[in-house]
Design a protein around this motif. Structure first.
Motif, PDB file in Angstrom:
ATOM      1  N   ALA A 177      -5.995  -0.210  -5.995  1.00 38.79           N
ATOM      2  CA  ALA A 177      -5.935  -1.645  -6.298  1.00 38.79           C
ATOM      3  C   ALA A 177      -5.642  -1.909  -7.770  1.00 38.79           C
ATOM      4  N   HIS A 178      -6.035  -0.970  -8.649  1.00 42.83           N
ATOM      5  CA  HIS A 178      -5.816  -1.162 -10.087  1.00 42.83           C
ATOM      6  C   HIS A 178      -4.337  -1.166 -10.465  1.00 42.83           C
ATOM      7  N   LYS A 179      -3.481  -0.695  -9.569  1.00 46.17           N
ATOM      8  CA  LYS A 179      -2.041  -0.671  -9.849  1.00 46.17           C
ATOM      9  C   LYS A 179      -1.374  -2.011  -9.568  1.00 46.17           C
TER      10      LYS A 179
ATOM     11  N   GLY B 289      -8.309   3.332  -3.399  1.00 45.38           N
ATOM     12  CA  GLY B 289      -8.353   3.652  -4.821  1.00 45.38           C
ATOM     13  C   GLY B 289      -7.092   3.311  -5.592  1.00 45.38           C
TER      14      GLY B 289
ATOM     15  N   GLU C 233      -5.683 -10.879   0.947  1.00 47.23           N
ATOM     16  CA  GLU C 233      -7.088 -10.499   0.848  1.00 47.23           C
ATOM     17  C   GLU C 233      -7.611  -9.885   2.144  1.00 47.23           C
TER      18      GLU C 233
ATOM     19  N   LEU D  45       0.827  -1.202   0.000  1.00 50.15           N
ATOM     20  CA  LEU D  45       0.000   0.000   0.000  1.00 50.15           C
ATOM     21  C   LEU D  45       0.867   1.261   0.000  1.00 50.15           C
TER      22      LEU D  45
ATOM     23  N   LEU E  79      -6.829  -6.348   1.280  1.00 47.67           N
ATOM     24  CA  LEU E  79      -7.309  -5.884  -0.024  1.00 47.67           C
ATOM     25  C   LEU E  79      -8.461  -4.883   0.064  1.00 47.67           C
ATOM     26  N   PRO E  80      -9.447  -5.072   0.947  1.00 46.40           N
ATOM     27  CA  PRO E  80     -10.524  -4.060   1.022  1.00 46.40           C
ATOM     28  C   PRO E  80     -10.007  -2.661   1.353  1.00 46.40           C
TER      29      PRO E  80
ATOM     30  N   ILE F 162      -6.986  -1.532   0.560  1.00 45.12           N
ATOM     31  CA  ILE F 162      -6.296  -1.099  -0.661  1.00 45.12           C
ATOM     32  C   ILE F 162      -7.303  -0.632  -1.702  1.00 45.12           C
ATOM     33  N   GLN F 163      -8.402  -1.357  -1.823  1.00 47.37           N
ATOM     34  CA  GLN F 163      -9.449  -0.979  -2.782  1.00 47.37           C
ATOM     35  C   GLN F 163     -10.086   0.350  -2.388  1.00 47.37           C
ATOM     36  N   LYS F 164     -10.360   0.517  -1.093  1.00 48.15           N
ATOM     37  CA  LYS F 164     -10.970   1.755  -0.615  1.00 48.15           C
ATOM     38  C   LYS F 164     -10.048   2.949  -0.839  1.00 48.15           C
TER      39      LYS F 164
END
Length: 247
Positions: free
Chosen positions: A130-132, A128, A118, A95, A121-122, A124-126
């Motif tokens: 995660a697409h990297k 913004g 995982e 992160l 992961l939530p 990291i997704q929050k």
């Protein structure tokens, strides 16, 4: 008066008993660093992930907050865009990297345990970012061998961070030196290994510390004489050695 051996044993014992991953002798001094310059500047997603990871039974595996801050700044200083991470755990250092590199930056992230990844992961997704991340579950060596086989991957990575199985660090290095660009950096974590690298042979070390110590020391000796890199070993966290590729 204490003998040199007694002093060394006492020092090794202090290293072993420290609850955090810093090698600073004083817990209070380390806490001062955290409270003065690390925690006040820690991005909210990293704080959330750090606190989540602290509840995990393997939390000692995580990157320390001060090292996360260091990696984040380092990546910005070298304008890293294409990066790799071997050993992810819940993703605190991942992160830190994802927040530092540009929106179109990429991280090839590898770990044998997707379940731990995982957990984080939530968060990291929050955040913004995660697409990297391109996460691959499983041993890293087969992936690295595939990358090395294709010459277009040679010299394509700006930064690589290794925090995984210490007995494979030298195997990783043989491959990573081909993949990092000239002028790029490889960071090997845990190169001071709980301070055990200077502990006397009969020091009372935990079994896993004693087992991996020889591998860490072998790596340190090899990096010190590798003409393809220049190095800097820093007492941040559990020790991190930065290797800048020269040729």
């Amino acid at each position: 008066m204490a003998t040199n051996t007694q002093e060394q044993q006492s020092q090794a014992g202090r290293h072993q008993e420290v609850g955090h991953k810093s090698l600073l002798q004083s817990d209070a001094l380390y806490q001062y660093i955290l409270e003065t310059s690390v925690y006040p500047r820690e991005p909210e997603p990293m704080k959330e992930l750090r606190e989540l990871t602290a509840k995990h039974p393997w939390n000692l595996m995580t990157t320390s907050a001060d090292e996360g801050q260091f990696l984040n700044m380092l990546l910005k200083l070298i304008n890293a865009k294409n990066t790799m991470e071997i050993g992810v755990y819940t993703g605190y250092s991942l992160l830190a990297t994802a927040l530092a590199i540009p929106d179109d930056g990429k991280i090839l992230a590898m770990d044998v345990n997707r379940e731990n990844y995982e957990l984080g992961l939530p968060v990291i997704q929050k955040a913004g970012v995660a697409h990297k991340i391109d996460f691959k579950e499983g041993p890293a060596l087969p992936v690295l061998d595939q990358l090395v086989e294709d010459e277009k991957n040679h010299g394509s990575f700006d930064f690589i961070f290794v925090d995984a199985d210490k007995d494979n660090y030298l195997n990783y290095h043989k491959r990573l030196i081909e993949l990092v660009k000239v002028g790029g950096l490889i960071g090997y974590d845990n190169t001071l290994w709980n301070g055990s690298v200077v502990a006397p042979p009969d020091a009372p070390l935990r079994k896993y510390v004693r087992y991996y110590r020889d591998f860490v020391m072998e790596l340190n000796k090899a990096l010190a004489v590798d003409p393809r890199i220049e190095i800097c070993m820093l007492p941040v966290g559990d020790g991190i050695t930065l290797c800048r590729r020269l040729k």
